[in-house]
Design a protein around this motif. Sequence first.
Motif, PDB file in Angstrom:
ATOM      1  N   LEU A 106     -46.017  19.382 -10.092  1.00 37.60           N
ATOM      2  CA  LEU A 106     -46.550  18.319  -9.231  1.00 37.60           C
ATOM      3  C   LEU A 106     -45.513  17.861  -8.212  1.00 37.60           C
ATOM      4  O   LEU A 106     -45.815  17.678  -7.029  1.00 37.60           O
ATOM      5  CB  LEU A 106     -47.003  17.126 -10.081  1.00 37.60           C
ATOM      6  N   ALA A 107     -44.282  17.684  -8.661  1.00 35.00           N
ATOM      7  CA  ALA A 107     -43.215  17.275  -7.750  1.00 35.00           C
ATOM      8  C   ALA A 107     -42.971  18.357  -6.699  1.00 35.00           C
ATOM      9  O   ALA A 107     -42.736  18.051  -5.523  1.00 35.00           O
ATOM     10  CB  ALA A 107     -41.934  16.989  -8.532  1.00 35.00           C
ATOM     11  N   ALA A 108     -43.057  19.618  -7.104  1.00 37.15           N
ATOM     12  CA  ALA A 108     -42.871  20.720  -6.152  1.00 37.15           C
ATOM     13  C   ALA A 108     -43.974  20.713  -5.094  1.00 37.15           C
ATOM     14  O   ALA A 108     -43.707  21.033  -3.922  1.00 37.15           O
ATOM     15  CB  ALA A 108     -42.850  22.057  -6.886  1.00 37.15           C
ATOM     16  N   ASP A 109     -45.189  20.336  -5.459  1.00 34.18           N
ATOM     17  CA  ASP A 109     -46.263  20.228  -4.470  1.00 34.18           C
ATOM     18  C   ASP A 109     -45.948  19.153  -3.436  1.00 34.18           C
ATOM     19  O   ASP A 109     -46.176  19.337  -2.241  1.00 34.18           O
ATOM     20  CB  ASP A 109     -47.595  19.904  -5.146  1.00 34.18           C
ATOM     21  N   ARG A 110     -45.428  18.019  -3.889  1.00 33.51           N
ATOM     22  CA  ARG A 110     -45.059  16.944  -2.951  1.00 33.51           C
ATOM     23  C   ARG A 110     -43.922  17.399  -2.033  1.00 33.51           C
ATOM     24  O   ARG A 110     -43.933  17.134  -0.845  1.00 33.51           O
ATOM     25  CB  ARG A 110     -44.646  15.675  -3.707  1.00 33.51           C
ATOM     26  N   VAL A 111     -42.933  18.077  -2.602  1.00 32.21           N
ATOM     27  CA  VAL A 111     -41.818  18.572  -1.798  1.00 32.21           C
ATOM     28  C   VAL A 111     -42.323  19.605  -0.791  1.00 32.21           C
ATOM     29  O   VAL A 111     -41.894  19.621   0.373  1.00 32.21           O
ATOM     30  CB  VAL A 111     -40.703  19.161  -2.697  1.00 32.21           C
ATOM     31  N   ASP A 112     -43.269  20.440  -1.214  1.00 33.76           N
ATOM     32  CA  ASP A 112     -43.832  21.432  -0.306  1.00 33.76           C
ATOM     33  C   ASP A 112     -44.556  20.759   0.857  1.00 33.76           C
ATOM     34  O   ASP A 112     -44.491  21.222   1.997  1.00 33.76           O
ATOM     35  CB  ASP A 112     -44.778  22.354  -1.070  1.00 33.76           C
ATOM     36  N   ALA A 113     -45.260  19.658   0.584  1.00 35.65           N
ATOM     37  CA  ALA A 113     -45.939  18.923   1.655  1.00 35.65           C
ATOM     38  C   ALA A 113     -44.928  18.372   2.655  1.00 35.65           C
ATOM     39  O   ALA A 113     -45.133  18.455   3.871  1.00 35.65           O
ATOM     40  CB  ALA A 113     -46.784  17.790   1.062  1.00 35.65           C
ATOM     41  N   ILE A 114     -43.838  17.835   2.143  1.00 36.16           N
ATOM     42  CA  ILE A 114     -42.793  17.303   3.036  1.00 36.16           C
ATOM     43  C   ILE A 114     -42.173  18.430   3.848  1.00 36.16           C
ATOM     44  O   ILE A 114     -41.953  18.287   5.060  1.00 36.16           O
ATOM     45  CB  ILE A 114     -41.730  16.544   2.213  1.00 36.16           C
ATOM     46  N   GLU A 115     -41.904  19.557   3.202  1.00 33.74           N
ATOM     47  CA  GLU A 115     -41.348  20.711   3.919  1.00 33.74           C
ATOM     48  C   GLU A 115     -42.310  21.201   5.007  1.00 33.74           C
ATOM     49  O   GLU A 115     -41.870  21.539   6.113  1.00 33.74           O
ATOM     50  CB  GLU A 115     -41.067  21.863   2.950  1.00 33.74           C
ATOM     51  N   SER A 116     -43.586  21.213   4.707  1.00 34.76           N
ATOM     52  CA  SER A 116     -44.570  21.662   5.694  1.00 34.76           C
ATOM     53  C   SER A 116     -44.649  20.714   6.878  1.00 34.76           C
ATOM     54  O   SER A 116     -44.769  21.145   8.021  1.00 34.76           O
ATOM     55  CB  SER A 116     -45.948  21.801   5.046  1.00 34.76           C
ATOM     56  N   SER A 120     -43.746  21.610  10.710  1.00 33.01           N
ATOM     57  CA  SER A 120     -44.694  21.438  11.809  1.00 33.01           C
ATOM     58  C   SER A 120     -44.035  20.738  12.992  1.00 33.01           C
ATOM     59  O   SER A 120     -44.378  21.010  14.143  1.00 33.01           O
ATOM     60  CB  SER A 120     -45.925  20.663  11.351  1.00 33.01           C
ATOM     61  N   PHE A 121     -43.092  19.846  12.729  1.00 31.03           N
ATOM     62  CA  PHE A 121     -42.389  19.173  13.822  1.00 31.03           C
ATOM     63  C   PHE A 121     -41.455  20.120  14.558  1.00 31.03           C
ATOM     64  O   PHE A 121     -41.204  19.955  15.743  1.00 31.03           O
ATOM     65  CB  PHE A 121     -41.599  17.968  13.304  1.00 31.03           C
ATOM     66  N   LEU A 122     -40.942  21.116  13.852  1.00 34.43           N
ATOM     67  CA  LEU A 122     -40.041  22.075  14.489  1.00 34.43           C
ATOM     68  C   LEU A 122     -40.804  23.124  15.294  1.00 34.43           C
ATOM     69  O   LEU A 122     -40.238  23.775  16.171  1.00 34.43           O
ATOM     70  CB  LEU A 122     -39.170  22.767  13.435  1.00 34.43           C
ATOM     71  N   GLY A 123     -42.081  23.321  15.006  1.00 34.20           N
ATOM     72  CA  GLY A 123     -42.892  24.314  15.702  1.00 34.20           C
ATOM     73  C   GLY A 123     -43.532  23.735  16.950  1.00 34.20           C
ATOM     74  O   GLY A 123     -43.311  22.575  17.330  1.00 34.20           O
TER      75      GLY A 123
END
Length: 186
Positions: A106-116, A120-123
């Motif tokens: 579950l924590a990895a899903d939240r971290v993945d959302a933050i990474e995504s 998106s800001f870098l793209g």
Amino acid sequence: MVYTADHPSTPDIEDLRARIPGWGVDRDPADRPSVPRERIDPAGTGAHWDFPERQPELRPRERSVEHKMLTPVFGTTAPLRGASGTMRRFAYRYSEGRAAHWLMLLAADRVDAIESHAQSFLGLHPDNPITQTGVRTEFTHNGLRARRGTTRVDTNHAWMDPFIVAGPWVVTAAVITRAVRLLRRG
């Protein structure tokens, strides 16, 4: 045997009775109401397959400690990456019966959302918080009216939703503004 139509070999009955106290008390078919359903006949059920050809494993996959091998076919659409991928790999060191396994996933899903979001800001196409978080539908599809006078459970935490949904965007905007001001001064 796992993932095959073969029935596993049955161990010696006397050995099981000696090893496991109370084993075999329901061995007599007269004592078991489910006996007619306990047929091991793959042809009778329509199941007629053997172990399928294995999908090639091009990258190392996360594996559950409960299973000795991967299923013959597995998903590869979302390969593990970044900090969230490292967290997911670490979660699979624990049994699926432990809370640590699922909490880390579950924590990895939240971290993945933050990474995504950060990616998106870098793209060239950053996320649009108005359309992608459902804020616009609150005004176009009777969002507030749908919550008044009902017994909906989500009305209990509706006051938190703006903080949960908009909070990360506000914090990100504040961090970017601060960074831009520091760069202009320097």
